[in-house]
Design a protein around this motif. Structure first.
Motif, short mmCIF file in Angstrom:
data_model
loop_
_atom_site.label_atom_id
_atom_site.label_comp_id
_atom_site.label_asym_id
_atom_site.label_seq_id
_atom_site.Cartn_x
_atom_site.Cartn_y
_atom_site.Cartn_z
N GLY A 159 0.82 -1.22 0.00
CA GLY A 159 0.00 0.00 0.00
C GLY A 159 0.85 1.26 0.00
N LEU A 160 1.83 1.32 0.90
CA LEU A 160 2.69 2.50 0.98
C LEU A 160 3.53 2.67 -0.29
CD1 LEU A 160 3.91 2.31 4.70
CD2 LEU A 160 2.17 3.82 3.75
N SER A 161 3.97 1.56 -0.84
CA SER A 161 4.78 1.63 -2.07
C SER A 161 3.96 2.18 -3.23
CB SER A 161 5.32 0.24 -2.42
OG SER A 161 6.18 -0.25 -1.42
N PHE A 162 2.75 1.67 -3.38
CA PHE A 162 1.91 2.10 -4.49
C PHE A 162 1.47 3.55 -4.33
CE2 PHE A 162 0.50 -1.72 -7.07
CZ PHE A 162 1.56 -2.51 -6.65
N ILE A 163 1.16 3.97 -3.09
CA ILE A 163 0.78 5.36 -2.84
C ILE A 163 1.94 6.29 -3.20
CG2 ILE A 163 0.27 7.04 -1.03
CD1 ILE A 163 -1.35 4.81 0.37
N THR A 164 3.16 5.91 -2.76
CA THR A 164 4.34 6.73 -3.04
C THR A 164 4.57 6.87 -4.54
OG1 THR A 164 5.39 6.03 -0.97
CG2 THR A 164 6.83 6.96 -2.67
N TYR A 165 4.47 5.76 -5.26
CA TYR A 165 4.82 5.77 -6.68
C TYR A 165 3.73 6.40 -7.54
CZ TYR A 165 6.61 4.25 -11.19
OH TYR A 165 7.10 4.24 -12.47
N TYR A 166 2.50 5.92 -7.40
CA TYR A 166 1.45 6.32 -8.33
C TYR A 166 0.69 7.58 -7.90
CZ TYR A 166 2.22 1.67 -10.31
OH TYR A 166 2.79 0.56 -10.87
N TYR A 167 0.48 7.76 -6.58
CA TYR A 167 -0.33 8.90 -6.14
C TYR A 167 0.53 10.14 -5.88
CZ TYR A 167 -3.98 11.49 -3.69
OH TYR A 167 -4.91 12.45 -3.31
N PHE A 168 1.71 9.94 -5.27
CA PHE A 168 2.58 11.08 -4.96
C PHE A 168 3.74 11.20 -5.95
CE2 PHE A 168 0.52 10.43 -0.81
CZ PHE A 168 0.09 11.73 -0.56
N LEU B 12 8.74 11.86 0.98
CA LEU B 12 7.58 11.23 1.59
C LEU B 12 7.76 9.71 1.65
CD1 LEU B 12 4.72 11.62 2.73
CD2 LEU B 12 3.85 11.31 0.41
N GLY B 13 8.32 9.14 0.58
CA GLY B 13 8.56 7.70 0.57
C GLY B 13 9.52 7.28 1.67
N THR B 14 10.53 8.10 1.95
CA THR B 14 11.48 7.80 3.03
C THR B 14 10.79 7.81 4.38
OG1 THR B 14 13.29 8.76 1.75
CG2 THR B 14 13.64 8.51 4.11
N VAL B 15 9.89 8.78 4.57
CA VAL B 15 9.11 8.83 5.83
C VAL B 15 8.27 7.56 5.97
CG1 VAL B 15 7.26 10.03 7.06
CG2 VAL B 15 9.05 11.35 5.88
N PHE B 16 7.60 7.15 4.90
CA PHE B 16 6.80 5.92 4.93
C PHE B 16 7.68 4.70 5.27
CE2 PHE B 16 3.40 7.59 1.75
CZ PHE B 16 2.73 8.20 2.80
N LEU B 17 8.86 4.65 4.67
CA LEU B 17 9.76 3.52 4.91
C LEU B 17 10.21 3.47 6.36
CD1 LEU B 17 11.53 1.17 3.88
CD2 LEU B 17 13.25 2.86 3.21
N LEU B 18 10.55 4.61 6.93
CA LEU B 18 10.98 4.65 8.34
C LEU B 18 9.84 4.25 9.27
CD1 LEU B 18 13.15 7.91 8.30
CD2 LEU B 18 13.96 5.54 8.41
N LEU B 19 8.63 4.71 8.97
CA LEU B 19 7.47 4.32 9.78
C LEU B 19 7.23 2.82 9.70
CD1 LEU B 19 5.00 7.25 8.96
CD2 LEU B 19 6.17 6.82 11.14
N TYR B 20 7.42 2.28 8.51
CA TYR B 20 7.22 0.84 8.31
C TYR B 20 8.26 0.04 9.11
CZ TYR B 20 6.51 -3.60 5.90
OH TYR B 20 6.25 -4.92 5.60
N LEU B 21 9.50 0.49 9.06
CA LEU B 21 10.55 -0.19 9.82
C LEU B 21 10.27 -0.11 11.33
CD1 LEU B 21 13.72 1.06 7.88
CD2 LEU B 21 12.77 -1.26 7.89
N ALA B 22 9.78 1.03 11.78
CA ALA B 22 9.45 1.19 13.20
C ALA B 22 8.33 0.23 13.60
CB ALA B 22 9.03 2.63 13.48
#
Length: 476
Positions: free
Chosen positions: A434-443, A449-459
């Protein structure tokens, strides 16, 4: 935990043996896409699509069969000798047929006759080295395995650079091969490298005295033929798109699609590295205490690592892409990358789940599942490529592998129950995708923003797995 440590060690060693050479080889994508026009790159792709079909047919599931029966048979030398003799004789037989009927076969497969001769040579040699490589893996000789693999790819890379790069004026060497098209140099390099590998592994053909046991052969064939059919179905799932697109959309489009498809190689390499260590490990530990729990833990962490890899590639694709593909004509198919990455992650999970039918000798189920995936691939590509173009091929791959993953899990619950943590696996897979697709296609591939999503996912992963991670780190 000691068992998991052993598994991790084997996977890392065999992973390096597969990943490092293939990663080096992957760097050739930049050279090929710089030198070759889209149409020639498409022709290169079609060559290896046919090679993949030939490899599956000529090995007819013998590699996995060899793993299965070498591990559990007391007379291991007899299993090795029987498998070796069978592969050598069948390869010679099929090789004669392929050369005798080269003209009608090459025309049917849309392969230039000169290319076809190289194709058959490469395929025959690669078939002959299957059992020696399997023997190295099953007897725990990863360093030698890795060294030979590395030599193979270094020869391929060196010859590609020498023959294709405009930095080298090797007219004399090029005249030796007398080719009319630069793409043929790629095939010649592959043939030379395969021949060197055959020479290096040739001593293993004489590792044991020649023994041929028809009862062992029958077991090998009965176990292996469904794997062969499943392998053919897998080749369809993985390569049919690159076979149909030249006919339905043109060679130019297929060249771009094939090049961008290569950007999913990071997930593919991860899966291949995992399988190299996992397949012998799963067979050798099937009778150990808590084997099912071990398999469940392995799948969970496989999904975690794969999901993180998915996000990293998608978030930083604009930084990674120029390293491998620079020419603008190849970038029109870039939007397939997130979909193909997710599809390959589903395929990796499927390979984990498939242990149930391999350990219970129900390999026919693997064949049935793969055939279902192939049917979806064929139907979806034929129906939707004319309507939505090459994106249909990416969606078909995701649908096929996703359904195969689901079916294998449901059947495995009945025949070989493993306590997989489905809720956690599902959470990691869905959130990552979900986060990958939002980062690529929507944003529009916003790196910040993708880096923020990745860090949140790792957390999130660290929070949910904190107890087990502490235990693993403490034991390590």
């Amino acid at each position: 935990m000691n068992v998991l440590k052993t598994f991790l060690k084997d996977t890392v060693i065999y992973g390096l043996a597969i990943v490092l050479p293939r990663l080096i080889n992957f760097l050739l994508v930049r050279l090929h896409t710089d030198v070759l026009p889209n149409e020639d790159y498409s022709e290169n792709t079609e060559f290896y699509v046919v090679a993949a079909f030939f490899n599956v047919i000529l090995t007819y599931g013998m590699e996995t069969s060899f793993f299965r029966f070498f591990s559990r048979n007391k007379d291991k030398n007899k299993v090795l000798s029987t498998a070796m003799i069978t592969i050598v004789l069948s390869t010679l037989f099929f090789g004669i047929l392929l050369f005798l009927f080269r003209i009608p076969i090459s025309e049917t497969l849309r392969i230039n006759t000169d290319f076809y001769t190289l194709l058959v040579g490469i395929t025959l040699i690669d078939t002959l080295i299957v059992i020696p490589f399997a023997y190295l893996r099953v007897t725990g000789r990863p360093i030698r395995f890795a060294l030979i693999k590395l030599i193979n790819v270094l020869i391929i890379v060196a010859l590609n650079v020498l023959l294709l790069s405009k930095s080298f004026g090797l007219k004399g060497l090029k005249n030796v091969f007398n080719v009319n098209n630069d793409v043929e140099y790629i095939f010649i390099a592959n043939l030379i490298a395969s021949a060197v590998v055959l020479i290096l592994v040739s001593p293993y053909f004489f590792k044991t005295k020649f023994q041929f046991d028809t009862s062992i052969l029958k077991q090998l064939l009965n176990y292996g033929w469904p794997i062969m059919v499943a392998g053919l179905a897998f080749v369809i799932n993985e390569n049919l798109d690159k076979w149909l697109l030249p006919e339905l959309e043109g060679e130019f489009i297929n060249g771009a699609y094939s090049a961008c498809y290569k950007l999913a190689v990071f997930m593919t390499l991860f899966i291949q590295a995992f399988r190299m260590g996992a397949e012998p490990f799963f067979f050798n530990h099937a009778d150990k205490e808590n084997a099912q729990q071990t398999y469940a833990t392995i799948l969970k962490y496989f999904t975690i690592v794969g999901a993180i890899g998915l996000m990293i590639v998608v978030v930083y694709i604009d930084l990674l892409r120029p390293i491998f593909i620079k020419k603008e004509s190849y970038l029109l198919a870039l939007d397939i990358v997130p979909i193909v990455l997710l599809a390959n992650l589903c395929l990796g999970i499927y390979h984990n789940l498939s242990i149930w039918y391999k350990l219970t000798d129900r390999t026919r189920f693997g064949m049935y599942i793969s055939l279902i995936g192939a049917a979806i691939t064929i139907a979806f590509n034929l129906i939707f490529i004319p309507k939505i173009g090459f994106m249909a091929s990416a969606y078909a791959t995701l649908m096929a592998y996703g359904l195969m993953m689901l079916i294998s899990y449901l059947l495995g619950r009945k025949y070989y129950p493993v306590p997989y943590d489905i809720s956690r696996i599902g959470i990691y897979l869905i959130i990552s995708a979900g986060l990958s697709f939002i980062t690529y296609y929507y944003f529009d591939r916003d790196i910040l923003l993708g880096t923020v999503f990745l860090l949140l996912y790792l957390a999130l992963i660290v929070f949910l797995e904190r107890k087990e991670l502490k235990l693993l780190l403490k034991r390590s």
